[in-house]
Design an enzyme around this catalytic site. Structure first.
Site, short mmCIF file in Angstrom:
data_model
loop_
_atom_site.label_atom_id
_atom_site.label_comp_id
_atom_site.label_asym_id
_atom_site.label_seq_id
_atom_site.Cartn_x
_atom_site.Cartn_y
_atom_site.Cartn_z
N LYS A 1 35.54 5.05 91.70
CA LYS A 1 34.63 4.26 90.78
C LYS A 1 34.55 4.76 89.44
O LYS A 1 34.64 3.84 88.35
CB LYS A 1 33.24 4.23 91.41
CG LYS A 1 32.27 2.98 90.85
CD LYS A 1 31.17 2.96 91.62
CE LYS A 1 30.05 2.12 91.26
NZ LYS A 1 28.87 2.27 91.80
N CYS B 1 17.89 47.84 69.03
CA CYS B 1 17.23 47.53 67.86
C CYS B 1 15.83 47.78 67.61
O CYS B 1 15.28 49.08 67.43
CB CYS B 1 17.76 45.98 67.26
SG CYS B 1 18.18 45.76 65.69
N HIS C 1 23.45 46.53 68.65
CA HIS C 1 23.27 45.48 69.79
C HIS C 1 24.48 45.61 70.85
O HIS C 1 25.50 44.96 70.69
CB HIS C 1 23.26 43.94 69.49
CG HIS C 1 22.12 43.76 68.55
ND1 HIS C 1 20.92 43.00 69.21
CD2 HIS C 1 21.67 43.79 67.24
CE1 HIS C 1 19.92 43.06 68.36
NE2 HIS C 1 20.21 43.47 67.32
N GLN D 1 29.36 6.03 83.13
CA GLN D 1 29.95 4.92 82.59
C GLN D 1 29.39 4.39 80.98
O GLN D 1 30.23 4.22 80.00
CB GLN D 1 29.82 3.64 83.40
CG GLN D 1 30.16 3.70 84.77
CD GLN D 1 29.89 2.39 85.54
OE1 GLN D 1 30.31 1.55 85.16
NE2 GLN D 1 29.34 2.57 86.91
N GLU E 1 24.74 44.80 73.66
CA GLU E 1 24.84 43.53 74.93
C GLU E 1 25.93 42.65 74.23
O GLU E 1 26.59 42.04 75.10
CB GLU E 1 23.62 42.98 74.86
CG GLU E 1 22.81 42.17 73.77
CD GLU E 1 22.27 43.03 72.67
OE1 GLU E 1 22.21 44.11 72.60
OE2 GLU E 1 21.54 42.45 71.89
N LEU F 1 24.13 20.39 79.96
CA LEU F 1 25.04 20.38 81.13
C LEU F 1 26.11 21.61 81.16
O LEU F 1 26.68 21.67 81.94
CB LEU F 1 25.63 19.19 81.05
CG LEU F 1 24.99 17.73 81.27
CD1 LEU F 1 26.03 16.64 80.98
CD2 LEU F 1 24.10 17.81 82.46
N1 GLN Z 1 13.38 43.44 62.90
C1 GLN Z 1 14.02 44.51 63.11
C2 GLN Z 1 14.96 44.81 61.71
O1 GLN Z 1 14.94 44.03 60.90
C3 GLN Z 1 14.98 44.67 64.23
C4 GLN Z 1 15.81 43.60 64.31
C5 GLN Z 1 16.35 43.41 65.72
O2 GLN Z 1 15.95 43.89 66.46
N2 GLN Z 1 17.52 42.69 65.70
O3 GLN Z 1 15.29 45.77 61.47
#
Ligand code: GLN
Length: 538
Positions: free
Chosen positions: A226, A384, A510, A195, A512, A17
């Site tokens: 309600k 990665c 990473h 409810q 992101e 949700l």
């Molecule tokens: N499998 C790869 C490693 O362990 C890359 C890991 C990943 O993309 N997070 O190095």
């Protein structure tokens, strides 16, 4: 030194949700009113953390600066609040039991029978209060994973009941998120599931203060009345959470419904400062009024599941807003790609991100994709495993290292251009043992990376076991690949790039995970810009 107050967010009727988004939206509104707030998530499964789960099971595993592998909701918290979370923000049943069992073995409960109540509930309560003890926060929002009524959620609800009794009702607030479904045949919204779900909570001794009702249609005043009457809450505490286009609209929808004001009133905190959401609104306006569009391929092996690359798709939203363009992310299953169909599948795209991942499945599709992007000057961004694939591709097709590979995929490869990290060689256990969390990276002056970041020392988060094999460093460098980011402590290659290409960059970390609404990640921003330039060429 602040004295924290506690908000608990529970869920009823069904999962999915959007408890995490409601919790993050409330925290955003409190923050915009000048309160310091953080969110923590308690998950009722027995894994000590979600790091050992497949993304198909649990979506993306989010990694914090301090190296905790956590639930993806922590990503929402960081993206909304722009403050880092940590290990303390995510607790699982596995972790709770592990602590209690370790204590028992140490003899901390000597002479006693160790039981769910009080030992497990005490440990849950201890962890629920932990972040508040720092004196940094006015309000701690605790999201309980799962749905009220599940067997595994019981100790958590009991801990909330006890805490309300111990801390008093002025310092605690329970928000229950439920579903008010619309029955098309009857042409009506139905309140019965809500409810029943509230009744389930009441039977466990917890009376919710606020109900957030997820709905596809507007709640009429009669329905609100309600729900309030039968669930024992004030009428202004029935909050409508109607479906919206973007999760980033939810804080504004909650502001309109006064979720923040009702919560503050319940906690006896003043709502006198009007929320400052100018930056947020500007972001949202640009996100919903794009002036252009780019098509970016996301090549990965978990693409069927929306949540598997959550932070990547959100980072694209942030970068799209900055560039005032709609980023249309085209998911491509890497297993379905081959040299024969590459041109058809990705030839028309403005850029391609090759995703992180583990294991052999779909790896050749990723490598073929990168070859095509490299040779055809299409923007490439590898994260990665995506960066590791770029190294493999370059080794095989430019350096002539036949069948070069990562030791992860082929332990016997003649050319192990990606190898297991030294520190990983003796590790046997799988849980929490990767190279995790934030590490430093020095960036080469004049490189693409240095232009992207606008600085030469960065910190990024990691989650991997394998790395570029430095035995091949000279060979790669001589033929033109630039290793533009290096960890200063162990010389690990963190960023690779190709100069004679419009945008070709791979990162071992990473990025992101650090992109937020307030701080969109520069790598995503510049990658989208490169895709935008590419789209204009056509
Ligand atoms: N499998 C790869 C490693 O362990 C890359 C890991 C990943 O993309 N997070 O190095």
């Amino acid at each position: 030194m602040k004295k924290a107050k506690y908000v608990f967010v529970t869920g009823g009727v069904t999962s999915s949700l959007g408890k995490g988004i409601i919790a993050a939206s409330l925290a955003k509104l409190l923050q915009a009113r000048g309160y310091s707030s953080t969110i923590q998530k308690f998950d009722p499964y027995i894994n000590v953390d979600p790091g050992t789960m497949n993304p198909y099971e649990h979506g993306e595993c989010y990694v914090t600066n301090d190296g905790a592998e956590t639930d993806l909701d922590l990503g929402h918290y960081e993206r909304f609040l722009n403050i880092p979370t940590s290990q303390a923000n995510n607790v699982t049943t596995g972790r709770i039991y592990q602590t209690v069992i370790d204590n028992e073995r140490e003899g901390k409960y000597l002479g006693k029978t160790v039981q769910v109540i009080p030992h497990i509930t005490d440990e849950i309560k201890r962890r629920m209060l932990l972040l508040g003890e720092s004196g940094e926060y006015d309000v701690i929002i605790t999201e309980l994973g799962g749905t009220v009524g599940d067997i595994e959620s019981l100790p958590y609800v009991e801990a909330v009941r006890q805490l309300r009794w111990e801390l008093g009702t002025d310092d605690t607030c329970v928000i229950h998120l439920t579903l008010v479904p619309y029955l098309k045949a009857a042409g009506e919204l139905k309140t019965k599931p809500t409810q029943h779900s509230v009744k389930g909570l009441q039977e466990l001794g917890v009376q919710p203060d606020i109900l957030v009702c997820r709905t596809e249609h507007k709640l009429t005043p009669e329905i609100r009345k309600k729900v309030a009457l039968f669930c024992n809450v004030n009428r202004n505490a029935v909050i409508e959470s109607i479906d919206v286009e973007s999760i980033y609209e939810v804080p504004l929808v909650m502001l309109k419904e006064k979720l923040d004001k009702v919560t503050l009133a319940k906690l006896r905190l003043s709502a006198k400062n009007e929320p400052d959401l100018d930056k947020w609104k500007d972001f949202l306006f640009k996100l919903s009024h794009p002036k252009a569009e780019v098509n970016i391929g996301l090549v990965g092996k978990y693409v069927e599941l929306q949540d598997a690359y959550k932070s990547i798709s959100e980072a694209f939203n942030h970068a799209g807003s900055v560039n005032e363009c709609n980023v249309n992310v085209v998911s491509i299953q890497s297993e379905s790609l081959s040299e024969e169909n590459i041109e058809d599948r990705i030839g028309q795209l403005d850029g391609v991100l090759v995703a992180p991942g583990f294991g052999d499945r779909g790896i050749e599709g990723k490598i073929d994709t990168i070859k095509y992007l490299r040779e055809n000057n299409i923007p490439f961004f590898g994260i990665c495993l995506g960066m590791q694939c770029a190294v493999i591709e370059y080794g095989r097709n430019v350096l002539g290292l036949k069948n070069a590979h990562s030791v992860e995929m082929n332990p016997k490869t003649k050319f192990p251009v990606i190898d297991l990290m030294e520190g990983q060689k003796k590790i046997k256990n799988k849980g929490g043992t990767m190279r995790l969390g934030a590490y430093a990276c020095d960036i080469e002056k004049g490189s693409l990376a240095s232009k992207v970041y606008g600085k030469n020392a960065i910190q990024e988060r990691h989650r991997h076991r394998y790395e570029f094999n430095n035995d091949y460093l000279d060979q790669y460098k001589k033929s033109g690949m630039v290793m533009s980011g290096i960890n200063p402590d162990n010389n690990l290659v963190e960023i690779i790039e190709l100069p004679n290409h419009p945008f070709f960059i791979g990162v071992q970390f990473h990025p992101e995970l650090k992109s937020t609404v307030d701080n969109p990640h520069p790598l995503f921003v510049k990658f989208v810009r490169a895709a935008l330039d590419k789209s204009k060429e056509a």
